[in-house]
Design an enzyme around this catalytic site. Sequence first.
Site, PDB file in Angstrom:
ATOM      1  N   LYS A 201      -0.741  -1.260   3.472  1.00  0.00           N
ATOM      2  CA  LYS A 201      -1.277  -0.205   4.550  1.00  0.00           C
ATOM      3  C   LYS A 201      -2.009   0.823   3.813  1.00  0.00           C
ATOM      4  O   LYS A 201      -1.645   1.541   2.862  1.00  0.00           O
ATOM      5  CB  LYS A 201       0.326   0.210   5.040  1.00  0.00           C
ATOM      6  N   LYS A 254      -2.889  -3.698   7.168  1.00  0.00           N
ATOM      7  CA  LYS A 254      -3.150  -3.062   8.247  1.00  0.00           C
ATOM      8  C   LYS A 254      -4.097  -1.696   7.728  1.00  0.00           C
ATOM      9  O   LYS A 254      -3.823  -1.145   6.513  1.00  0.00           O
ATOM     10  CB  LYS A 254      -1.890  -2.341   8.746  1.00  0.00           C
TER      11      LYS A 254
HETATM   12  C1  PBG Z   1       3.615   5.189  11.310  1.00  0.00           C
HETATM   13  C2  PBG Z   1       2.680   4.517  11.581  1.00  0.00           C
HETATM   14  C3  PBG Z   1       1.275   4.498  11.933  1.00  0.00           C
HETATM   15  C4  PBG Z   1       0.938   3.534  12.605  1.00  0.00           C
HETATM   16  C5  PBG Z   1       1.965   2.498  12.572  1.00  0.00           C
HETATM   17  N1  PBG Z   1       3.057   2.987  11.999  1.00  0.00           N
HETATM   18  C6  PBG Z   1       0.488   5.649  11.657  1.00  0.00           C
HETATM   19  C7  PBG Z   1       0.367   6.139  10.385  1.00  0.00           C
HETATM   20  O1  PBG Z   1       0.575   5.871   9.302  1.00  0.00           O
HETATM   21  O2  PBG Z   1      -0.152   7.510  10.098  1.00  0.00           O
HETATM   22  C8  PBG Z   1      -0.637   3.122  13.110  1.00  0.00           C
HETATM   23  C9  PBG Z   1      -0.873   2.353  14.047  1.00  0.00           C
HETATM   24  C10 PBG Z   1      -2.142   2.581  14.790  1.00  0.00           C
HETATM   25  O3  PBG Z   1      -3.019   2.990  14.608  1.00  0.00           O
HETATM   26  O4  PBG Z   1      -2.396   1.724  15.785  1.00  0.00           O
HETATM   27  N2  PBG Z   1       4.587   5.235   9.959  1.00  0.00           N
END
Ligand code: PBG
Length: 333
Positions: A201, A254
């Site tokens: 991520k 992601k």
């Molecule tokens: C939070 C989380 C996020 C997303 C999914 N879970 C945001 C972040 O990490 O700031 C982002 C998903 C998206 O942008 O569609 N842990």
Amino acid sequence: MPTPDANQSIRPRRNRKSRAIRNLCRETRLSVESLIYPVFIHDSSRDEDIESMPGCKRWSHAGLLRELTEAHSLGIGAVVLFPAIAEQLKSKTAAESYNDDGLIPKTIRAIKNEIPDLAVITDVALDPYNSDGHDGLVDSNGRILNDETVDILCKQAISHARSGADIVAPSDMMDGRVGAIREALDKEGRSETSILSYTAKYASSYYGPFRGALGSAPKSGDKKTYQMDPANAGEALREATLDIDEGADMIMVKPAGPYLDVLALVASHVDVPVAAYQVSGEYLMIESAAAAGWISREDVIRESLTGIHRAGANAILTYYAKEVAGWLYNNKE
Ligand code: PBG
């Protein structure tokens, strides 16, 4: 008229000469079974439009159940829940994240009651519950506390599992959380609950619209000390190895579109299923370009998801899941 070279016997275009032939030669196919539908919920009786993500809603309890019943009847098999938590329930310790009577546990129980076959995935991270807006606890110097956070993530995962979640998905990027969550679930007698780890991520600017949807943006600082550096691909393999060793059943890359190389790399190296998340910024870029009349919306949605699938994703999280399910259901090309 130039004459074709008589020696040119190999002509790849023969495999593209009609729709029927193209269909026979197609290497990958998007299917509704591989789509995961991310939805936003809040504790309110009204369905609310999300300003930062036109076309998406923060669902009420009843609205969500209607939406998911429809999605399920179109063939969607899995949903992931994201809660918008009232400001007064947020705290430095994010204790609401493991409240068994909180929004997520209540919603899981309702879905499992009404649509038992729909797989429910929950996000395990503290940002929606944390008054600091970070995925982990923040100390007085602004540092994100790893091990203290992991303890809370375990409680959160247990609370989701007890409520009936099929899969918990830690999205926080703390070190060691997959192993700790696996152990905590097993101790609770929840050895059947799966873990889908957000493994690679990235600290991405593509999450902006999502944070608007949940009101979960960090109050200060950024997420770069825990989410990955967008410049790194090899590091994703290191994270993948760790998560799989710690017991992840599936792993995720992601965002998806800007990281297809990472997705392909990870998918070719691991023997667990790999998911990819077409995130809010990817969604919004397609929506805004289409709204301006600059691209053909449906074609670009299909192409973007096909690319993610082709790069190696077994499962794709996309805000388009339900709409695409409708297209696939009607078998429209
Ligand atoms: C939070 C989380 C996020 C997303 C999914 N879970 C945001 C972040 O990490 O700031 C982002 C998903 C998206 O942008 O569609 N842990």
